[in-house]
Design an enzyme around this catalytic site. Sequence first.
Site, PDB file in Angstrom:
ATOM      1  CG  HIS A 125     -74.593 -17.160  10.581  1.00  0.00           C
ATOM      2  ND1 HIS A 125     -73.616 -17.019  11.545  1.00  0.00           N
ATOM      3  CD2 HIS A 125     -74.071 -16.632   9.442  1.00  0.00           C
ATOM      4  CE1 HIS A 125     -72.563 -16.445  11.015  1.00  0.00           C
ATOM      5  NE2 HIS A 125     -72.810 -16.202   9.736  1.00  0.00           N
ATOM      6  CD  GLU A 126     -75.537 -15.753   5.762  1.00  0.00           C
ATOM      7  OE1 GLU A 126     -75.437 -14.546   5.452  1.00  0.00           O
ATOM      8  OE2 GLU A 126     -74.544 -16.495   5.900  1.00  0.00           O
ATOM      9  CD  GLU A 169     -69.389 -14.570   9.403  1.00  0.00           C
ATOM     10  OE1 GLU A 169     -70.086 -15.595   9.578  1.00  0.00           O
ATOM     11  OE2 GLU A 169     -69.679 -13.696   8.572  1.00  0.00           O
ATOM     12  CG  HIS A 219     -74.258 -11.430   9.084  1.00  0.00           C
ATOM     13  ND1 HIS A 219     -73.174 -11.118   9.869  1.00  0.00           N
ATOM     14  CD2 HIS A 219     -74.011 -12.668   8.576  1.00  0.00           C
ATOM     15  CE1 HIS A 219     -72.299 -12.117   9.833  1.00  0.00           C
ATOM     16  NE2 HIS A 219     -72.789 -13.074   9.061  1.00  0.00           N
TER      17      HIS A 219
END
Length: 427
Positions: free
Chosen positions: A287-288, A367, A291
């Site tokens: 997920h990070e 997100e 970004h």
Amino acid sequence: QRRVYRTTTHVPQELGQIMDSETFEKSRLYQLDKSTFSFWSGLYSEVEGTMILLCGGIPFLWNLSGQISGRAGFGPEYEIVQSLVFLLLATLFSAVTGLPWSLYNTFVIEEKHGFNQQTLGFFFKDAIKKFIVTQCILLPVTSLLLYIIKIGGDYFFIYAWLFTLVVSLVLVTIYADYIAPLFDKFIPLPEGELKQQIETMAKSIDFPLTKVYVVEGSKRSSHSNAYFYGFFKNKRIVLFDTLLEDYSALNKEPAEGEDGENEETKSKTKNKKQGCKNEEVLAVLGHELGHWKLGHTVKNIIISQMNSFLCFFLFAVLIGQKELFAAFGFYDTQPTLIGLMIIFQFIFSPYNEVLSFCLTVLSRRFEFQADAFAKELGKAKDLYSALIKLNKDNLGFPVSDWIFSMWHYSHPPLLERLQALKDAKQE
């Protein structure tokens, strides 16, 4: 939102498979206590700010700063010196008045709900260190900014903006290597399966990873986190030990012979299994890294700098308005630092609220996109379970009023994120 905390005492049907009733009640009480604290601390802040304005606190502190700098041999012509004294006194006042609230939040609310891992000695040592480090950065940067504004001529706002851009980039670059280690211990992630899997995942998406660190966040709090930093080909990942089930000090018995502070800290540890398994940690990192891959970090920097340039431009337009200074008690002088404070803190206040809401909406969109990226990496199932674990470990309350959520939550509510992942998880 407080009504939601007070009245939602049973686990809603849609949460039955996600959260047990005991955790639900703990998170409800924790968020209710936080809400109460936020109300009273916010009310105090508003009253304090209003009284400072009504009683002429800003011009009083400016005059006091002039007296102090005058005694040191710096007359009124040394405006930058007086500005630095003013800034030092203002931040000291803020630190002192905010101390009781910080103590209550840490040693009453966080302690009551099992998150605080600090001793009183650690807290004060940390607070003093933070104040000193802040002054070491704030005072030189402010003095240079004021000097640039004074010598910059008609286009000073361009030079001031470029200066703040350089400073922000430098601080982002050095923070994790030189500033953060002053407060927390960073150690390289030991060789093993997790490190190997992280490096493999980073390589698969061309993320230029150079190092992976574990930070001892458990000495401060049992809340968990993860982030990456660095520019260009020098990216580093930082994992809080509280995020890692295999590394969290909160999952281990205190070792014999350790120093007193660690023993006292670990004596507060609750007997609970915390953190995520390796596969779930990888999903969180997926997920990070999403970004980064989707350009969210760069987009945020661009938006921030566009806003900064606009603010400096409007400051250049408004700084000549003597009425602004007079409204705040400055009838004979127009100090540059006071002008920055009036315009950035007060005049821009409504604009900042609108901007903050827009950035919150954008953050939620980012997100969802980062979750979708982790899903594409095949991490949907593990991210699903990781989000539930992190919500449980941090006692997040999964029920929210929609208006409150829309305005305050930079991350989408848990149920919305889980629903977006659900189809892929089932597959």
